[in-house]
Design an enzyme around this catalytic site. Structure first.
Site, PDB file in Angstrom:
ATOM      1  CD  GLU A   1     -36.133 -77.190 -11.498  1.00  0.00           C
ATOM      2  OE1 GLU A   1     -36.116 -75.843 -11.787  1.00  0.00           O
ATOM      3  OE2 GLU A   1     -35.811 -77.809 -10.483  1.00  0.00           O
TER       4      GLU A   1
ATOM      5  CG  HIS B   1     -36.115 -73.749  -8.617  1.00  0.00           C
ATOM      6  ND1 HIS B   1     -35.675 -75.366  -8.783  1.00  0.00           N
ATOM      7  CD2 HIS B   1     -36.489 -73.292  -7.573  1.00  0.00           C
ATOM      8  CE1 HIS B   1     -37.455 -74.790  -7.848  1.00  0.00           C
ATOM      9  NE2 HIS B   1     -37.777 -74.649  -7.161  1.00  0.00           N
TER      10      HIS B   1
ATOM     11  NE  ARG C   1     -41.939 -78.919  -7.435  1.00  0.00           N
ATOM     12  CZ  ARG C   1     -42.321 -78.223  -6.430  1.00  0.00           C
ATOM     13  NH1 ARG C   1     -41.442 -76.689  -6.547  1.00  0.00           N
ATOM     14  NH2 ARG C   1     -41.937 -78.160  -5.151  1.00  0.00           N
TER      15      ARG C   1
END
Length: 313
Positions: free
Chosen positions: A263, A284, A234
């Site tokens: 994000e 990601h 994370r």
């Protein structure tokens, strides 16, 4: 009996669609994305909600009287108010191991790319620097080895162990950060000691109040100036401003990040600034190999089908 409704709030986040090939009819409502103000209306009549990263708050769950199951199409559940779901009798299921190999492979790929400064060398091959070299090659930043180097793994779960297995295959030595939840093992070190000893560190712990900014300015200062930091967990595990400073000042050898603390990130995010040396940022996608996507879609379908079968029985 009415046909159950399955709502996927951010189906567009998964490149592969859910098969949902159930024996009994299901009203399936996939939404490419769902803004916070749209959540309540979209789940109000849902029996099952699937979400990847859309947040579900206490108030939203309370106003969905038919809801019996929330499936998080991801490894974590931090986007769902778990206490509220439990109080309301709503089951919450996630898919913790669908992308283990995919993330581990990404870590190793990022480690090799960062340690060998591949982005810089690839650019030098096409921007004229190689062509202008008086030699057959072009020399730039240091190319650091991987074989024999020490990898520090923070988080000894499925992904941490899979990453360690691949790293050992490259000839790396592996040590783990000591977990407060289990007896210490011979191959574990206190986190601060591990950071000081490792040539590369990879993060695989969940984001909690205790782990937020786990890697801050103090801990970055403990790392070797040639070390590489990798984060596929994370984004908020790492203090972004402190990391930028460490890279720009030369206090850290490199970093490879697949996650940021916001994000999608705003263009002004400090880790997206130009000129940060030896920083690799990917959007990601460590989880998103084709096999992992197929595993995830199949697992979500199985969870939903089992739940609806129990409801019908």
């Amino acid at each position: 009996m009415s046909i159950p409704t399955v709502v996927f709030l951010d189906a567009g986040s998964l490149p592969l669609p859910l098969p949902l090939s159930f024996a009994t009819p299901v009203a399936y409502e996939p939404h490419d994305t769902t803004r916070p103000e749209e959540v309540a209306s979209r789940i109000a009549r849902a029996d099952v909600v699937v979400t990847n990263k859309v947040r579900l708050t206490r108030e939203q769950l309370h106003d969905a009287p038919r809801l019996g199951l929330v499936v998080v199409a991801a490894a974590g559940t931090d986007n769902v108010d778990l206490d509220a779901a439990k109080a309301l009798g709503i089951a919450v299921r996630n898919v913790p191991d669908y992308g283990t190999d995919s993330v581990a492979e990404h870590v190793i790929a990022a480690l090799l790319m960062s340690r060998r400064s591949l982005a810089v060398y690839a650019q030098a091959a096409v921007d004229g620097r190689w062509s202008a070299s008086p030699h057959f090659c072009w020399h730039g930043p240091a190319i650091r080895g991987v074989g024999g180097a020490l990898l520090g793994v923070v988080g000894r779960g499925r992904i941490g162990e899979a990453t360690a297995r691949l790293a050992r295959g490259l000839g790396m030595r592996v040590l783990y950060a000591r977990s407060p939840n289990r007896p210490p093992a011979d191959d574990e070190r206190e986190l601060d000691d591990l950071l000081a000893e490792a040539d590369a560190v990879t993060l695989h712990v969940p984001l909690t109040p205790r782990t937020r900014h786990l890697i801050d300015a103090r801990r970055l200062a403990l790392m070797k100036p040639t070390a590489t930091l990798i984060n596929t967990g994370r984004g908020a595990l790492v203090d972004a401003a402190a990391l930028v400073h460490a890279l720009r000042s030369g206090a850290l050898g490199g970093a490879a990040l697949d996650v940021l603390d916001t994000e999608p990130p705003p263009p002004s995010h400090p880790l997206l600034a130009e000129g940060i040396p030896n920083l690799l940022v990917t959007p990601h996608v460590a989880w998103a190999s084709e096999p992992a996507q197929a595993n995830l879609a199949s697992a979500v379908e199985d969870i939903v089908e089992r739940h609806l079968s129990l409801e019908r029985s």
